[in-house]
Design a protein around this motif. Structure first.
Motif, PDB file in Angstrom:
ATOM      1  N   PRO A   1      31.777  47.276  37.026  1.00 33.30           N
ATOM      2  CA  PRO A   1      32.225  48.340  37.921  1.00 33.30           C
ATOM      3  C   PRO A   1      31.391  49.626  37.792  1.00 33.30           C
ATOM      4  O   PRO A   1      31.156  50.305  38.794  1.00 33.30           O
ATOM      5  CB  PRO A   1      33.676  48.606  37.496  1.00 33.30           C
ATOM      6  CG  PRO A   1      34.086  47.418  36.748  1.00 33.30           C
ATOM      7  CD  PRO A   1      32.863  46.838  36.140  1.00 33.30           C
TER       8      PRO A   1
ATOM      9  N   TYR B   1      41.953  45.562  42.668  1.00 36.77           N
ATOM     10  CA  TYR B   1      40.694  45.465  41.922  1.00 36.77           C
ATOM     11  C   TYR B   1      40.836  46.046  40.517  1.00 36.77           C
ATOM     12  O   TYR B   1      40.499  45.394  39.529  1.00 36.77           O
ATOM     13  CB  TYR B   1      39.601  46.206  42.700  1.00 36.77           C
ATOM     14  CG  TYR B   1      38.271  46.307  42.007  1.00 36.77           C
ATOM     15  CD1 TYR B   1      37.442  45.206  41.884  1.00 36.77           C
ATOM     16  CD2 TYR B   1      37.835  47.521  41.489  1.00 36.77           C
ATOM     17  CE1 TYR B   1      36.211  45.298  41.267  1.00 36.77           C
ATOM     18  CE2 TYR B   1      36.600  47.624  40.861  1.00 36.77           C
ATOM     19  CZ  TYR B   1      35.795  46.513  40.751  1.00 36.77           C
ATOM     20  OH  TYR B   1      34.578  46.614  40.132  1.00 36.77           O
ATOM     21  N   TYR B   2      41.354  47.272  40.429  1.00 36.81           N
ATOM     22  CA  TYR B   2      41.487  47.897  39.112  1.00 36.81           C
ATOM     23  C   TYR B   2      42.591  47.262  38.280  1.00 36.81           C
ATOM     24  O   TYR B   2      42.506  47.226  37.051  1.00 36.81           O
ATOM     25  CB  TYR B   2      41.676  49.414  39.246  1.00 36.81           C
ATOM     26  CG  TYR B   2      40.383  50.080  39.648  1.00 36.81           C
ATOM     27  CD1 TYR B   2      39.284  50.058  38.800  1.00 36.81           C
ATOM     28  CD2 TYR B   2      40.244  50.708  40.872  1.00 36.81           C
ATOM     29  CE1 TYR B   2      38.080  50.639  39.164  1.00 36.81           C
ATOM     30  CE2 TYR B   2      39.048  51.299  41.249  1.00 36.81           C
ATOM     31  CZ  TYR B   2      37.968  51.258  40.387  1.00 36.81           C
ATOM     32  OH  TYR B   2      36.779  51.824  40.746  1.00 36.81           O
TER      33      TYR B   2
ATOM     34  N   TRP C   1      41.627  48.540  46.247  1.00 30.57           N
ATOM     35  CA  TRP C   1      41.275  49.233  45.004  1.00 30.57           C
ATOM     36  C   TRP C   1      42.368  49.082  43.950  1.00 30.57           C
ATOM     37  O   TRP C   1      42.077  48.948  42.766  1.00 30.57           O
ATOM     38  CB  TRP C   1      40.969  50.698  45.271  1.00 30.57           C
ATOM     39  CG  TRP C   1      39.707  50.835  46.061  1.00 30.57           C
ATOM     40  CD1 TRP C   1      39.575  51.315  47.329  1.00 30.57           C
ATOM     41  CD2 TRP C   1      38.390  50.453  45.642  1.00 30.57           C
ATOM     42  NE1 TRP C   1      38.270  51.253  47.718  1.00 30.57           N
ATOM     43  CE2 TRP C   1      37.515  50.727  46.707  1.00 30.57           C
ATOM     44  CE3 TRP C   1      37.865  49.893  44.479  1.00 30.57           C
ATOM     45  CZ2 TRP C   1      36.154  50.471  46.636  1.00 30.57           C
ATOM     46  CZ3 TRP C   1      36.518  49.635  44.407  1.00 30.57           C
ATOM     47  CH2 TRP C   1      35.671  49.924  45.476  1.00 30.57           C
TER      48      TRP C   1
ATOM     49  N   ALA D   1      41.950  45.756  34.631  1.00 26.86           N
ATOM     50  CA  ALA D   1      42.775  46.207  33.510  1.00 26.86           C
ATOM     51  C   ALA D   1      43.455  45.025  32.813  1.00 26.86           C
ATOM     52  O   ALA D   1      43.476  44.954  31.576  1.00 26.86           O
ATOM     53  CB  ALA D   1      43.821  47.210  33.995  1.00 26.86           C
TER      54      ALA D   1
END
Length: 110
Positions: free
Chosen positions: A48, A13-14, A10, A18
């Motif tokens: 997402p 992924y973020y 995670w 970003a």
């Protein structure tokens, strides 16, 4: 409690999303491939959200990725949108990196 992917996934992924959005915004403000960058921002924001909203009702024994793959088989539109969106983002990154590499080669050869 529902299964989920590990925290390192995670974070990566973020961070990927970003950085993608940040570079696309930078390109928009510098008038570099404005339409493609706007599309990239749209995809990086909506994919997402679509994935999250459609993963809320998944079975407890499936994590997010398993649920996505499981929904691809019957042809769920949201799953196809998510997969094609992720593919678009990966191709966008490949094109960006290739462009950077070719610029660096031109600078070195001068």
């Amino acid at each position: 409690m529902a299964n989920t992917l590990p925290p390192w996934f995670w974070i990566a992924y973020y961070l990927f999303l970003a950085v993608t959005i940040g570079i696309a915004i930078y390109n928009v403000f510098n008038q570099k491939e404005k339409r493609l960058s706007l599309l990239t921002i749209w995809v990086a924001i909506t994919v997402p959200i679509v994935g999250l909203l459609n993963s809320i009702g998944r079975f407890d024994e499936l994590n997010e990725f398993q649920h996505l793959v499981n929904e691809l088989h019957p042809g769920a539109l949201w799953a196809w949108y998510a997969c094609s969106g992720y593919l678009f983002l990966v191709v966008w990154w490949i094109m960006l990196l290739l462009k950077i590499i070719t610029r660096q080669k031109k600078i070195v050869t001068r």
